[in-house]
Scaffold this active site. Structure first.
Site, mmCIF file in Angstrom:
data_model
loop_
_atom_site.group_PDB
_atom_site.id
_atom_site.type_symbol
_atom_site.label_atom_id
_atom_site.label_comp_id
_atom_site.label_asym_id
_atom_site.label_seq_id
_atom_site.Cartn_x
_atom_site.Cartn_y
_atom_site.Cartn_z
ATOM 1 N N SER A 1 -112.285 86.509 40.432
ATOM 2 C CA SER A 1 -112.989 86.435 39.150
ATOM 3 C C SER A 1 -112.224 87.259 38.106
ATOM 4 O O SER A 1 -111.064 86.962 37.839
ATOM 5 C CB SER A 1 -114.434 86.907 39.327
ATOM 6 N N GLU B 1 -117.602 76.057 40.962
ATOM 7 C CA GLU B 1 -117.692 77.333 40.260
ATOM 8 C C GLU B 1 -118.904 77.367 39.325
ATOM 9 O O GLU B 1 -119.525 78.405 39.111
ATOM 10 C CB GLU B 1 -116.419 77.571 39.441
ATOM 11 N N HIS C 1 -118.811 80.059 42.891
ATOM 12 C CA HIS C 1 -117.862 81.047 42.378
ATOM 13 C C HIS C 1 -117.668 82.197 43.370
ATOM 14 O O HIS C 1 -118.635 82.779 43.857
ATOM 15 C CB HIS C 1 -118.392 81.589 41.048
#
Length: 533
Positions: free
Chosen positions: A190, A325, A438
């Site tokens: 991330s 995601e 994600h």
């Protein structure tokens, strides 16, 4: 050695002996200072080298995390004195031992949340068992890490500069722990993935690492970059809560330095919540292109321009993301996800502002692509999840990978599709949806104590595949130096002829088109916004 002692440049450290979940022994050293505490007049400043100490420093206890708002309680947790790192090593060096590959982990959290030193969330167990040295660390986040006022005492990108300082510490000291300073792989998820790509671009990071893995992040995604003027405007909004209007940068800096930590963090977090933005997610105080001044910038030019011109570190690069995601919006923006699913007005969440005529044309194209094009799930809001997957992640990741591959080889691209017991975001947040969300692959690479479900044989196999791919890359610069019963597919790097992508599911496979209509759109839009005029 029940209390191993290691002598680093700054002094002696006492660690301890630990064991992985499979009872493999390793050595743990926690809370090692890699920079001077950024407190008092050093708040917002470029990090300073760490100070030496006398005697033996206890490196067996957890360190402070960096000051931030706790997402669950809304309270401020952590401390400004937080620039510490951990080292985990399978073995300490002897005169005859070979040095091991080093994997340097950069945590995520949107540049405003998270930490890298909490072993309950980011345990080294799985990687240690693959015979590599692990370094994890904290860096300043939020306003403390990314206030950009165009002056030497708050230039912007302080959190990224902290990361550079930690990498310099690794170069000076990691051989004392059995790690090879000439074989350092940076990897992150991330915002950590975005950080990895920023280090490719920054001249301050040159020579400090030798391979890079960006997971679910890029320097091009809209939430990982902000305009310096917008950061100044955001910062100037903070004192207005108390009826003060301050626009001068030096006055703002003094005002922020005088605020207690808790008050500064709370007020800056509230300012972010009221900030207007386009896209699915937004964090406000994040990396930016710095103003020029009497300091060396971490980033002095647009990341797109640097990538397009090939002005970045030419090292083996791995990048990729999870298939869905956009499921992150179930957590961070459920109302937004529902609104898009019902109203189907895509342009409201497109990250680039266009003129009205262009927006009308683009809206028609977006509806064609996401409503009439390829559907990857049967969810009624599946098209909206795909859209936020692209807007917040894939569009920037794919564009960056394509630009990097034009100037550098190898570049390996992956899509993680497996849905199992260690899918990090889904399991921790009980997201009852199909597919990989994600950062989900992170749970297979770093041990999270909260993921306690029994693993199926397929879960165990997928985990072994991921750990082998990641550590092969760290060791050789090639995730598949050979194929066998476990690694059944040769992972082909991106070539000029097409975007080769490894699909990581219960089985491995290669594909040579990654949502072509969706990615064609984003390649065009990034070029339109950031390309040479």
């Amino acid at each position: 050695m029940s209390e191993p002692i290691v002598h680093v440049n700054e002094g002696k450290l006492k660690g301890n002996v630990a064991t992985t979940v499979k009872d493999v022994q390793y050595y743990s050293f926690k809370g090692i200072p890699y920079a001077k505490p950024p407190v008092g007049e050093l708040r917002f400043a470029i990090p300073q080298p760490p100070e030496s100490w006398k005697g033996v420093r206890d490196a067996t206890k957890d360190c402070n995390i960096c000051a931030q708002v706790d997402k669950l309680t809304g309270n401020v947790v952590g401390d400004e004195d937080c620039l510490y790192l951990n080292v985990y090593t399978p073995k300490l060096p002897t005169s005859s031992s070979e040095l091991l590959p080093v994997m340097f982990f950069i945590h995520g959290g949107g540049f405003i949340f998270g930490n890298g030193t909490d072993t309950a969330k980011h345990g080294p167990d799985f990687l240690i068992e693959k015979d590599v040295v692990i370094v994890s660390f904290n860096f300043r986040i939020g306003i403390l890490g990314f206030l950009a006022l165009g002056c030497k005492d708050a230039p912007g990108n302080m959190g990224l500069r902290d990361q550079v300082m930690a990498l310099k510490w690794v170069q000076r000291n990691i051989s004392k722990f059995g790690g090879d300073p000439n074989n350092v792989t940076i990897f992150g998820i991330s915002a950590g993935g975005s950080s990895v790509e920023y280090h490719l671009l920054s001249p301050l990071s040159r020579g400090l690492f030798h391979k890079a893995i960006a997971q679910s992040g890029s320097s091009l995604v809209h939430w990982a970059q902000n305009d310096k003027d917008k950061i100044k405007t955001l910062a100037a909004r903070i004192p207005t809560v108390k009826g003060k209007v301050i626009t001068d940068s030096e006055e703002l800096l003094k005002y922020f330095k005088d605020l207690p930590t808790n008050e500064l963090i709370k007020l800056s977090f509230k300012a972010i919540q009221t900030d207007e933005f386009r896209g699915g997610i937004h964090f406000g105080f994040v990396p930016t292109v710095e103003e020029s001044g009497d300091w060396e910038p971490f980033l002095g030019e647009s990341s797109y321009q640097l990538l397009a011109k090939g002005e970045f570190a030419k090292v083996p690069f791995m990048t990729g993301l999870s298939e869905r995601e956009g499921l992150l919006m179930v957590l961070l923006g459920p109302q937004v996800l529902d609104k898009l699913a019902k109203e189907k007005k895509f342009i409201d969440y497109f990250p680039f502002v266009l003129d009205p005529v262009e927006e009308t044309k683009l809206e028609s194209r977006l509806k064609s692509i996401y409503l009439e094009g390829e559907q990857t799930s049967k969810d009624v809001d599946g098209f909206a999840i795909n859209y936020f997957t692209d807007v917040d992640f894939l569009g920037g990741i794919y564009t960056a990978a394509t630009l990097i591959a034009k100037h550098n080889s190898p570049v390996y691209l992956y899509e993680f599709c497996y849905d199992g017991a260690l899918n990090y975001l889904k399991k921790l947040n009980q997201i009852d949806r199909v597919g990989a969300a994600h950062a989900d692959e992170g749970g297979y690479i770093l041990r999270c104590e909260a993921l306690k479900d029994a693993l199926s044989d397929t879960d165990k196999r997928v985990q072994e595949v991921l750990l082998t791919l990641w550590t092969n890359f760290a060791r050789y610069g090639n995730p598949t130096p050979k194929t066998d019963n476990l690694i059944t597919t040769n992972w082909e790097p991106i070539a000029e002829t097409g975007a080769a992508c490894l699909v990581i599911d219960k089985d491995l496979s290669m594909k040579y088109e990654l949502y072509p209509e969706r990615m064609k759109l984003f390649l065009e839009m990034y070029e339109k916004k950031f390309g040479c005029k």
